[in-house]
Design an enzyme around this catalytic site. Structure first.
Site, PDB file in Angstrom:
ATOM      1  N   ASP A 282       0.830  -1.216   0.000  1.00  0.00           N
ATOM      2  CA  ASP A 282       0.000   0.000   0.000  1.00  0.00           C
ATOM      3  C   ASP A 282       0.863   1.264   0.000  1.00  0.00           C
ATOM      4  O   ASP A 282       0.688   2.153   0.842  1.00  0.00           O
ATOM      5  CB  ASP A 282      -0.936   0.038   1.224  1.00  0.00           C
ATOM      6  CG  ASP A 282      -1.714  -1.241   1.413  1.00  0.00           C
ATOM      7  OD1 ASP A 282      -2.000  -1.899   0.406  1.00  0.00           O
ATOM      8  OD2 ASP A 282      -2.045  -1.572   2.568  1.00  0.00           O
TER       9      ASP A 282
ATOM     10  N   GLU B 161     -11.480   0.455  -2.379  1.00  0.00           N
ATOM     11  CA  GLU B 161     -10.644   0.861  -1.252  1.00  0.00           C
ATOM     12  C   GLU B 161      -9.417   1.628  -1.742  1.00  0.00           C
ATOM     13  O   GLU B 161      -9.262   1.897  -2.930  1.00  0.00           O
ATOM     14  CB  GLU B 161     -10.216  -0.362  -0.446  1.00  0.00           C
ATOM     15  CG  GLU B 161      -9.306  -1.330  -1.177  1.00  0.00           C
ATOM     16  CD  GLU B 161      -8.907  -2.500  -0.298  1.00  0.00           C
ATOM     17  OE1 GLU B 161      -9.548  -2.735   0.738  1.00  0.00           O
ATOM     18  OE2 GLU B 161      -7.944  -3.200  -0.659  1.00  0.00           O
TER      19      GLU B 161
END
Length: 512
Positions: free
Chosen positions: A52, A277
């Site tokens: 991420d 997301e």
């Protein structure tokens, strides 16, 4: 070899003029077999694994911060050096969090939290770091999380980009029920009647309509205001303004007609627990658009993880895709959002890239635009590595991701000579599916007369005079994009195109 700009403009004009009704003399024999013989492969391994990755440029270095308390830095966006990694009190970037564990994990993220984790590990995920020009400090926004919807957005500050980031407090809570809501600050901003009517469904958290407080990213808008976008699955993607003088969120007035909640802010996309997301909003001054990037799918290598993008002329939306639409609650969301990257195989890659997602993005000081994300591989494992690809905006204002990770390439804004463009291309179409299938290349030829030839496909192509803009039509589907000469993963020179249409991305690679 790249030739002078004047010849490029004349050549492209000739292609456009010749593309209708021109038939070449004789018959051309084409090889449509996809073969990688003679093409060098690059090493896809990396010294670091940052999941991420969120990008920050500071003091001439590029930093990426990721889940599991990891961080790395680079001077060229290609070679990364580990700065921190793993849950440890010795972690130089995040370690201070253990000194205030009773506060930092009071609600979620540890086995001792109000809502406990299901293992012994602490969970600190998806950080984003921004330099606050008002306070002169670096702010890290991140989340602690215990379950798939019980999370807590938090923040810390540091005088340097490498930390340590000192805990400052909690911001937003999710995943509570009637009993655990007292461990949050929700009732400081809404009354009990509103909270129980909206945030609680039955006896549990109303996750279909309200967010999982995770994946925060913070950015400045065109007017210098600061915002935080966040959310993962659950009720979708939400937006809150940030007070630049404190770093705290500004809770808005309720506006149900415009999807504004007084605690969680404005819902931008999603809801109904669809896969969406990792939101990231980037403002591009040149195009005047705010680009909202999100990831779809499950994050495992076979989960169909991918990057989508929407855009808006205003910071709070509405954000729409190439069809002027966006996913709402329970929408068939594979049909919404321009898919920039997913699973694919190209020449020079040892392995197919899988689950390319959870991105950040930025416009560098020289005006070049980049997409930053992690990728897995089709090697039966879940190892991952950061990747940075340059993006070029097409004539219609949509970002087009270049096929290979950046190695300092600079697009020729005057365009390219036709002789450098025409020829045999490995072409992939990313499609719009959310699945484990890999986009493998087919062979297409871009002919000098403006025709596109394939074993089972045909179409036309053209480039705009004196520029790198191009259009290509394949089997009746039109894509608008860009040409750019760059290097593949092994360092070989290639001409590439990247074009988008109908929410799909098409990439082409020709060896020079």
């Amino acid at each position: 070899m790249i030739r002078n700009g004047k010849k490029k403009a004349i050549s492209c004009a000739l292609v456009a003029a010749m593309s209708v009704g021109l038939v070449a003399c004789g018959t051309t024999s084409y090889d449509f077999k996809v073969s990688y013989d003679g093409i060098k492969t690059g090493d896809v391994s990396s010294k670091v694994s940052v999941h991420d990755p969120s990008i920050l440029k500071a003091d001439g270095e590029y930093y990426i911060f990721g889940s599991h308390m990891s961080a790395a830095k680079s001077s060229d966006l290609l070679n990364w050096e580990k700065v921190a990694d793993g849950y440890s009190k010795k972690n130089p970037v995040y370690g201070q969090i253990y000194d205030v564990a009773d506060e930092a994990f009071a609600y979620s993220g540890s086995k001792n939290s109000l809502i406990k984790t299901d293992d012994k590990q602490v969970h600190v995920w998806a950080p984003d770091v921004i330099y606050n020009e008002t306070t002169g400090l670096y702010y890290m926004y991140y989340c602690t999380t215990s379950t798939w919807n019980a999370s807590n957005l938090c923040y810390g500050t540091s005088t340097t980009p490498e930390g340590p980031y000192e805990w400052q407090g909690a911001l937003i809570y999710s995943g509570f029920n009637r009993k655990t809501i007292s461990g949050t600050d929700v009732l400081d901003y809404v009354d009990e009647d509103y909270a129980y009517k909206n945030y609680i469904k039955g006896a549990q958290y109303n996750y279909e309509d309200y967010p999982n407080a995770i994946d925060p990213t913070v950015f400045y808008d065109a007017d210098g205001r600061m915002w935080m976008v966040y959310g993962s699955w659950s009720g979708g993607i939400f937006l809150l303004e940030i007070d630049k003088t404190t770093g705290l969120v500004i809770h808005p007035e309720a506006d149900k007609a415009n999807n504004v909640d007084p605690y969680y802010g404005k819902r931008l996309l999603g809801g109904g627990h669809i896969s969406i997301e990792g939101p990231y909003i980037m403002y591009d001054e040149a195009s005047g658009y705010y680009y909202l990037f999100v990831s779809y799918g499950a994050l495992t290598s076979n989960g169909g993880y991918q990057v989508r993008v929407f855009r808006s002329k205003t910071v709070d939306g509405e954000y729409v895709d190439m069809n002027g639409k966006y996913p709402e609650k329970s929408a068939q969301h594979q049909n919404f959002g321009l898919k920039l990257t997913g699973n694919y195989k190209l020449p020079s890659l040892e392995k197919a890239y899988m689950a390319t997602g959870h991105n950040s993005a930025f416009v560098d000081d020289d005006g070049r635009m980049y997409l930053v994300y992690h990728t897995r591989f089709n090697d039966n494992g879940e190892g991952h590595s950061p990747r940075v690809h340059q993006m070029l905006v097409n004539e219609d204002g949509w970002p087009c991701e270049l096929p290979y990770q950046t190695q300092g390439e600079t697009v020729n804004k005057d365009g390219y000579d036709t002789d450098d463009i025409i020829g045999r291309y490995y072409v992939i179409n990313q499609g719009t599916a959310i699945d484990s299938k890999i986009a493998n290349p087919v062979i297409l030829y871009l002919e000098k007369n403006g025709k596109v030839k394939g074993e089972k496909s045909e179409g036309t192509w053209e480039c705009k005079d004196g520029s790198y803009y191009m259009n290509i039509t394949i089997d009746g589907k039109k894509y608008s994009g860009v040409f750019c000469q760059m290097k593949d993963e092994a360092g070989s020179d290639v001409m590439t195109f990247s074009a988008v249409g109908e929410n799909k991305s098409v990439w082409g690679v020709k060896y020079l």
